[in-house]
Enzyme design. Structure first.
Site, mmCIF file in Angstrom:
data_model
loop_
_atom_site.group_PDB
_atom_site.id
_atom_site.type_symbol
_atom_site.label_atom_id
_atom_site.label_comp_id
_atom_site.label_asym_id
_atom_site.label_seq_id
_atom_site.Cartn_x
_atom_site.Cartn_y
_atom_site.Cartn_z
ATOM 1 N N ASP A 1 1.939 3.294 3.497
ATOM 2 C CA ASP A 1 0.723 4.044 2.649
ATOM 3 C C ASP A 1 2.411 5.022 2.467
ATOM 4 O O ASP A 1 1.396 5.684 2.382
ATOM 5 C CB ASP A 1 0.548 4.736 4.261
ATOM 6 C CG ASP A 1 -0.568 5.409 3.979
ATOM 7 O OD1 ASP A 1 -1.155 5.200 3.017
ATOM 8 O OD2 ASP A 1 -1.098 5.889 4.421
ATOM 9 N N HIS B 1 0.764 -1.430 -0.211
ATOM 10 C CA HIS B 1 -0.078 0.153 0.159
ATOM 11 C C HIS B 1 0.724 1.254 0.045
ATOM 12 O O HIS B 1 1.404 1.561 0.854
ATOM 13 C CB HIS B 1 -0.878 0.253 1.663
ATOM 14 C CG HIS B 1 -1.968 1.267 1.275
ATOM 15 N ND1 HIS B 1 -3.321 1.269 0.794
ATOM 16 C CD2 HIS B 1 -1.629 2.772 0.910
ATOM 17 C CE1 HIS B 1 -3.837 2.314 0.481
ATOM 18 N NE2 HIS B 1 -2.767 3.538 1.078
ATOM 19 N N ASN C 1 -2.155 13.378 3.713
ATOM 20 C CA ASN C 1 -2.841 14.142 4.312
ATOM 21 C C ASN C 1 -1.877 14.542 5.993
ATOM 22 O O ASN C 1 -2.156 14.295 6.761
ATOM 23 C CB ASN C 1 -4.518 13.571 4.733
ATOM 24 C CG ASN C 1 -5.081 14.175 3.876
ATOM 25 O OD1 ASN C 1 -5.175 15.274 3.000
ATOM 26 N ND2 ASN C 1 -5.386 13.096 3.018
HETATM 27 O O1 LIG Z 1 -6.665 8.803 4.899
HETATM 28 C C1 LIG Z 1 -6.022 9.183 4.887
HETATM 29 O O2 LIG Z 1 -6.338 10.777 4.179
HETATM 30 C C2 LIG Z 1 -5.824 8.745 2.696
HETATM 31 C C3 LIG Z 1 -5.964 9.268 1.861
HETATM 32 C C4 LIG Z 1 -5.603 8.492 0.664
HETATM 33 C C5 LIG Z 1 -5.956 8.747 -0.473
HETATM 34 O O3 LIG Z 1 -6.048 10.588 -0.736
HETATM 35 O O4 LIG Z 1 -5.824 8.318 -1.492
HETATM 36 O O5 LIG Z 1 -5.117 6.958 0.695
HETATM 37 C C6 LIG Z 1 -5.060 6.870 1.822
HETATM 38 O O6 LIG Z 1 -5.063 5.191 2.149
HETATM 39 C C7 LIG Z 1 -5.193 7.709 2.822
#
Ligand SMILES: O=C(O)c1cc(C(=O)O)oc(=O)c1
Length: 295
Positions: free
Chosen positions: A247, A31, A252
């Site tokens: 991640d 991820h 954010n």
């Molecule tokens: O919690 C989040 O802000 C976030 C955002 C995104 C995205 O913007 O795709 O992806 C993630 O895995 C987590």
């Protein structure tokens, strides 16, 4: 927090520590995302955040530094339904990355096949209101029934809507991967309401997987003890259904930027044996993303 002259945020550290834990050879960071580069791959007009560039070179440098071999690039919400940046990263990886797309549910079979040829193996349905304007369940279900063979859906939701989502999740006709375990409140502990509800979901069918990821999002501050306490039993109970990811570049998280090295050092705390780690980091992601290499 780091903001450039255009107001674009940086949510990742430029100096991650080198982890103490060494992932086994072939480990997959299942991820992560790429942002841009924006001059080639502009952000969506509907993006809820505008980040600095975090392209494939930086992603692969981090992969090598942390001791991983492969990446699964998940289309970030700031790129909307244009998967060009994600496909560009996969193409640049020399076969060492695959991906998950975000698409308009009206996408044609031919376009889905083009995504498959570009290394995509799933679509992401995002239910977080702070990230997307709408999440049409009926159209998602229709799309899930038309996906290329071997694909799955990745679902991102918060614990407080799990109950409401159950009929939708129950109806999905392909395997499911839940991002960040559906964001349980890990301070409630391994037997708290949120983890119990998530276990009920996992027990409802055998093809639901989860990413044992994001202590930085789910726990207050390093060393993220409450995350380790709540998540280790999940990995131990469902060893064939868990995935792990950095991640990166941590969308954010600009005001609480995590250290990627410290995130990697969480792995042996949630997967305490070599066998669990092999499943978490190699077997399970290969089965979902490189199935042609899976026996
Ligand atoms: O919690 C989040 O802000 C976030 C955002 C995104 C995205 O913007 O795709 O992806 C993630 O895995 C987590």
């Amino acid at each position: 927090m780091s903001t450039d002259a255009q107001g674009r945020m940086r949510s990742w550290t430029l100096e991650p520590s080198t982890p103490t834990f060494h992932p086994p050879p072939g480990a997959v960071d299942a991820h992560c995302h790429v942002f841009g580069p924006a001059d080639r791959f502009p952000f969506s007009a509907k993006a809820k955040y505008i980040p600095q560039d975090a392209g494939p070179d930086a992603l692969f440098a981090l992969r090598d530094r942390l001791g991983f071999s492969r990446n699964v690039v998940v289309q970030a919400s700031c790129h909307g339904t244009d998967n060009a940046a994600t496909l560009n990263a996969i193409a640049a990886s020399g076969g060492m990355a695959r991906g998950v797309a975000v698409v308009d549910p009206a996408i044609s079979e031919r376009e889905l096949q083009a995504l498959h040829d570009g290394g995509i193996r799933g679509v992401r349905f995002n239910f977080l209101k702070r990230l997307v304007d709408d999440a049409p369940k009926d159209r998602f279900l229709d799309l899930a029934g038309r996906l290329p063979g071997g694909w799955h859906v990745v679902v991102y939701f918060e614990a407080d809507i799990l109950e409401e989502l159950r009929p939708f999740l129950d109806a999905l006709p392909v395997p499911i991967v839940v991002d960040h375990m559906g964001r349980p409140d890990v301070t409630q502990g391994p037997d708290g309401t949120d983890i119990r509800a998530f276990r009920a979901l996992l027990d409802s069918r055998g093809d639901i997987h989860f990413k044992a990821s994001c202590p930085d999002r789910l726990s207050e501050a390093p060393p993220w003890d409450d995350f380790a306490r709540a998540v280790r039993p999940l990995v131990e109970t469902y060893p064939d259904r868990c995935l792990w990811g950095t991640d990166w570049p941590h969308p954010n998280m600009e005001s609480r930027i995590p250290d990627d090295g410290a995130l990697v050092d969480m792995i042996p705390r949630i997967a305490p044996t070599a066998e669990l780690r092999r499943k978490l980091l190699i077997d399970n992601p290969l089965r979902l993303y490189w199935s042609e290499e899976w026996p």
